[in-house]
Design a protein around this motif. Sequence first.
Motif, PDB file in Angstrom:
ATOM      1  N   SER A   1       7.098  -8.753   4.155  1.00  0.00           N
ATOM      2  CA  SER A   1       6.470  -8.068   4.051  1.00  0.00           C
ATOM      3  C   SER A   1       6.742  -6.601   5.217  1.00  0.00           C
ATOM      4  O   SER A   1       6.349  -5.917   4.900  1.00  0.00           O
ATOM      5  CB  SER A   1       5.288  -9.318   5.376  1.00  0.00           C
TER       6      SER A   1
ATOM      7  N   TRP B   1      -3.080  -9.208   8.632  1.00  0.00           N
ATOM      8  CA  TRP B   1      -2.542  -9.649  10.479  1.00  0.00           C
ATOM      9  C   TRP B   1      -3.623  -9.495  11.364  1.00  0.00           C
ATOM     10  O   TRP B   1      -3.909  -9.716  12.137  1.00  0.00           O
ATOM     11  CB  TRP B   1      -1.478  -8.513  10.976  1.00  0.00           C
TER      12      TRP B   1
ATOM     13  N   ARG C   1       6.757  -3.732  -3.905  1.00  0.00           N
ATOM     14  CA  ARG C   1       5.903  -4.457  -2.971  1.00  0.00           C
ATOM     15  C   ARG C   1       4.884  -3.589  -1.535  1.00  0.00           C
ATOM     16  O   ARG C   1       4.472  -4.152  -0.955  1.00  0.00           O
ATOM     17  CB  ARG C   1       6.735  -5.421  -2.056  1.00  0.00           C
TER      18      ARG C   1
ATOM     19  N   PHE D   1       6.796 -11.511  11.210  1.00  0.00           N
ATOM     20  CA  PHE D   1       6.378 -10.837  10.188  1.00  0.00           C
ATOM     21  C   PHE D   1       4.866 -11.111   9.855  1.00  0.00           C
ATOM     22  O   PHE D   1       4.649 -12.390  10.363  1.00  0.00           O
ATOM     23  CB  PHE D   1       7.464 -11.549   8.968  1.00  0.00           C
ATOM     24  N   THR D   2       4.104 -10.500   9.370  1.00  0.00           N
ATOM     25  CA  THR D   2       2.731 -10.562   9.418  1.00  0.00           C
ATOM     26  C   THR D   2       2.576 -11.491   9.150  1.00  0.00           C
ATOM     27  O   THR D   2       1.650 -12.318   9.598  1.00  0.00           O
ATOM     28  CB  THR D   2       2.517  -8.839   9.044  1.00  0.00           C
ATOM     29  N   PRO D   3       2.476 -12.494   7.634  1.00  0.00           N
ATOM     30  CA  PRO D   3       2.281 -13.288   7.245  1.00  0.00           C
ATOM     31  C   PRO D   3       2.037 -14.448   8.069  1.00  0.00           C
ATOM     32  O   PRO D   3       1.429 -15.399   8.040  1.00  0.00           O
ATOM     33  CB  PRO D   3       2.756 -13.811   6.182  1.00  0.00           C
TER      34      PRO D   3
ATOM     35  N   PRO E   1       8.230 -14.531   3.852  1.00  0.00           N
ATOM     36  CA  PRO E   1       7.435 -14.021   4.812  1.00  0.00           C
ATOM     37  C   PRO E   1       8.046 -12.487   5.311  1.00  0.00           C
ATOM     38  O   PRO E   1       7.276 -11.104   5.528  1.00  0.00           O
ATOM     39  CB  PRO E   1       7.040 -14.627   6.107  1.00  0.00           C
TER      40      PRO E   1
ATOM     41  N   LEU F   1      -0.929  -6.814   3.770  1.00  0.00           N
ATOM     42  CA  LEU F   1      -0.775  -7.914   5.228  1.00  0.00           C
ATOM     43  C   LEU F   1      -0.592  -7.872   5.953  1.00  0.00           C
ATOM     44  O   LEU F   1      -1.484  -8.410   7.166  1.00  0.00           O
ATOM     45  CB  LEU F   1       1.069  -8.988   4.420  1.00  0.00           C
ATOM     46  N   ASN F   2      -0.073  -6.142   6.447  1.00  0.00           N
ATOM     47  CA  ASN F   2      -0.426  -6.275   7.962  1.00  0.00           C
ATOM     48  C   ASN F   2      -1.924  -5.553   8.256  1.00  0.00           C
ATOM     49  O   ASN F   2      -2.556  -6.256   8.920  1.00  0.00           O
ATOM     50  CB  ASN F   2      -0.380  -4.347   7.985  1.00  0.00           C
TER      51      ASN F   2
ATOM     52  N   ASP G   1       1.204  -4.822  -0.984  1.00  0.00           N
ATOM     53  CA  ASP G   1       1.454  -6.438  -0.309  1.00  0.00           C
ATOM     54  C   ASP G   1       1.172  -5.931   1.098  1.00  0.00           C
ATOM     55  O   ASP G   1       0.994  -6.658   1.536  1.00  0.00           O
ATOM     56  CB  ASP G   1       2.434  -6.802  -0.882  1.00  0.00           C
ATOM     57  N   THR G   2       2.687  -4.943   1.322  1.00  0.00           N
ATOM     58  CA  THR G   2       3.461  -4.858   3.221  1.00  0.00           C
ATOM     59  C   THR G   2       1.387  -4.562   3.406  1.00  0.00           C
ATOM     60  O   THR G   2       1.271  -4.633   4.644  1.00  0.00           O
ATOM     61  CB  THR G   2       4.396  -3.458   2.802  1.00  0.00           C
TER      62      THR G   2
ATOM     63  N   SER H   1       1.841  -4.036  15.844  1.00  0.00           N
ATOM     64  CA  SER H   1       2.975  -4.244  14.602  1.00  0.00           C
ATOM     65  C   SER H   1       3.681  -3.133  14.011  1.00  0.00           C
ATOM     66  O   SER H   1       2.577  -1.685  14.615  1.00  0.00           O
ATOM     67  CB  SER H   1       1.643  -4.200  13.330  1.00  0.00           C
TER      68      SER H   1
END
Length: 274
Positions: free
Chosen positions: A264, A64, A53, A245-247, A261, A60-61, A56-57, A196
């Motif tokens: 992430s 954000w 993942r 968390f970012t999401p 979430p 997603l950051n 995706d991490t 973050s």
Amino acid sequence: MTAGGSDADRFAGKDLELDKPNPARMYDYVLGGELNYAMDRRLVDEVLAAMPRARDTAVLNRYWLRRAVRYGARQGIRQFLDLGSGMPTVGQVHEIAQQVAPESNVVYVDNERIAVAHSEIALEGNDRAEMIGADAERVDEVLAHPTTKRLLDFDRPVMVLMSALVHYFSPDERDAGSMIARYRDALAPGSYLALSSFTDEQQDEEMFRAVELSKDTSEPIHLRSRDDVHELMAGFEIVEPGIVFTPEWHPDSPEDVGETPELSGVLAVVGYTS
């Protein structure tokens, strides 16, 4: 522009650290960029094998960060200082901010030679956004840089961005809190900090395997808890929903949060000076 002038010249002889993968170049590869080397791609592939993942991490950051910039612009912020900005990519800070307010000024700061050199291409024709070659930890150097002084007026509110930066600070060797405090002290009331960091909270073994692999890079990752992040935000009033968390931070829709979430792997927060 600065990236094509003195900073680019000064960084031309900078050690590229070709003996180790570089996090900025690795992040560029994860996001689909081309400003990276074979060693960076190899390690990213290893990380993805250990932590599927991870892509995706990173995405997603980035999402954000865009929401945080949009939030700042909608609060009336027209000046942005992006520390450790990394490689020029689609959806950069200046693009998001200037969609809301075309008069927004953005200064990017990075000490990665490729990021500085390629910023000229990404920022061509935009006289309100420039990259400077500097280390974010050298606060006085960043604030006194001619480009910073030309584009940003610290007598008016500024949004400082530290996206995926502080987790590269070893608590035993580098004082992220003092660095942040020095930037905070330079800010006018009504300014913002968006931050973050990778975290160890609610994480599984995938995260810890990825962190172990990061030890082979020029800048290993150091996970931070919510309490750690809260401590870094000293002197800032934290915006709702807090450290999440970012999401979970101001999602565009409830569906964007998802059921997990925490996967992430990154905590995010925005605070303001009163």
